[in-house]
Design a protein around this motif. Sequence first.
Motif, PDB file in Angstrom:
ATOM      1  N   PHE A   1       0.853  -1.188   0.000  1.00 40.47           N
ATOM      2  CA  PHE A   1       0.000   0.000   0.000  1.00 40.47           C
ATOM      3  C   PHE A   1       0.889   1.238   0.000  1.00 40.47           C
TER       4      PHE A   1
ATOM      5  N   THR B   1     -11.884  -5.210   2.094  1.00 47.39           N
ATOM      6  CA  THR B   1     -11.304  -3.882   2.302  1.00 47.39           C
ATOM      7  C   THR B   1     -12.379  -2.810   2.217  1.00 47.39           C
ATOM      8  N   ASN B   2     -12.228  -1.752   3.027  1.00 48.03           N
ATOM      9  CA  ASN B   2     -13.165  -0.639   2.941  1.00 48.03           C
ATOM     10  C   ASN B   2     -12.920   0.234   1.712  1.00 48.03           C
ATOM     11  N   LEU B   3     -11.872  -0.076   0.948  1.00 47.35           N
ATOM     12  CA  LEU B   3     -11.627   0.660  -0.296  1.00 47.35           C
ATOM     13  C   LEU B   3     -12.720   0.410  -1.325  1.00 47.35           C
TER      14      LEU B   3
ATOM     15  N   ASP C   1     -13.180  -0.349  10.684  1.00 47.72           N
ATOM     16  CA  ASP C   1     -12.190   0.697  10.421  1.00 47.72           C
ATOM     17  C   ASP C   1     -12.364   1.888  11.340  1.00 47.72           C
TER      18      ASP C   1
ATOM     19  N   PRO D   1      -6.883   4.988  -5.200  1.00 50.18           N
ATOM     20  CA  PRO D   1      -7.382   4.038  -6.202  1.00 50.18           C
ATOM     21  C   PRO D   1      -6.396   2.917  -6.526  1.00 50.18           C
ATOM     22  N   TYR D   2      -6.317   1.957  -5.621  1.00 49.10           N
ATOM     23  CA  TYR D   2      -5.564   0.728  -5.899  1.00 49.10           C
ATOM     24  C   TYR D   2      -6.469  -0.170  -6.743  1.00 49.10           C
TER      25      TYR D   2
ATOM     26  N   THR E   1      -8.409  -3.488  -5.156  1.00 42.80           N
ATOM     27  CA  THR E   1      -9.801  -3.208  -4.816  1.00 42.80           C
ATOM     28  C   THR E   1     -10.764  -3.992  -5.693  1.00 42.80           C
TER      29      THR E   1
ATOM     30  N   ASN F   1     -15.003   3.126  -0.235  1.00 45.41           N
ATOM     31  CA  ASN F   1     -14.390   4.454  -0.255  1.00 45.41           C
ATOM     32  C   ASN F   1     -12.979   4.357  -0.831  1.00 45.41           C
ATOM     33  N   PRO F   2     -12.850   4.348  -2.161  1.00 41.76           N
ATOM     34  CA  PRO F   2     -11.529   4.192  -2.786  1.00 41.76           C
ATOM     35  C   PRO F   2     -10.697   5.467  -2.706  1.00 41.76           C
TER      36      PRO F   2
ATOM     37  N   GLY G   1      -9.806  -1.262   7.085  1.00 42.95           N
ATOM     38  CA  GLY G   1      -9.177  -0.148   6.402  1.00 42.95           C
ATOM     39  C   GLY G   1      -7.672  -0.367   6.436  1.00 42.95           C
TER      40      GLY G   1
END
Length: 253
Positions: A95, A146-148, A247, A155-156, A160, A151-152, A190
């Motif tokens: 990350f 993942t919480n991405l 998170d 932007p992985y 994601t 809520n990205p 998160g």
Amino acid sequence: MTVFTDQTVLVTGAGRGLGAAIARAFAREGAKVAINYRKSEQAAQALAAELGANAAAFQADVTDPGAVAGMVAAITDRFGAPDVLVHNALADFQFNGDARKGLDTMEWADIAHQAETAVGGALNLIRALRPHFAERGAGRVVTIGTNLVQNPVVPYHDYTAAKAALLALTRTAARDLGPLGVTVNMVSGGLLRVTDASAATPDAVFDLIAQQTPLGQVTTPEELADAVLFFASPWARAVTGQNLIVDGGLVSG
């Protein structure tokens, strides 16, 4: 007697980081813990030694159906067939927002690489464990998301997208395995302080997230592990197909 006495729990990617925290949490509650690893043999063996006679390390690449079947057989010989599966294994990832690939350089192979472990690994594991679950009429599957997805903020794309696909499989598997008495749920964290994957994250990012989080701190692997225990416990027996975001209240739903 603790909650998971006489139960066997398989945690994938458990040699280090979040997986190791989850393994420790189950061992604390009396479970027999199968520590799966792909490459981290030294760390996995050290963790097994730390946890004692009711823990052992088992090597398998979860993307290989044959290796998964062999691992489940070895766990069954040692501890009995797994009652609980926690699919935490992650393809190599860091990350680091500055070093991530953007859409201008991202290729399908990058997404496929992440999905092979996240989604393909889950499929291989469920297929290997399904006969055991069916025989006893019960089972627990907990996937790690993942919480991405919600809520990205960074932007992985590859990571994601793979976790979003895993969430979909979690929900469809819950429908398919429910008649066997098996629940399937996801726990989505998160950014965690700190795992191998988040070690490359600058301190300033951790501080920013803490400031935006209602609890005022970044979630730890140990805190997320406690939520995994809930889904695996008898108290979650009527909960399936759900995604619990852990998170500190940063995002919802």
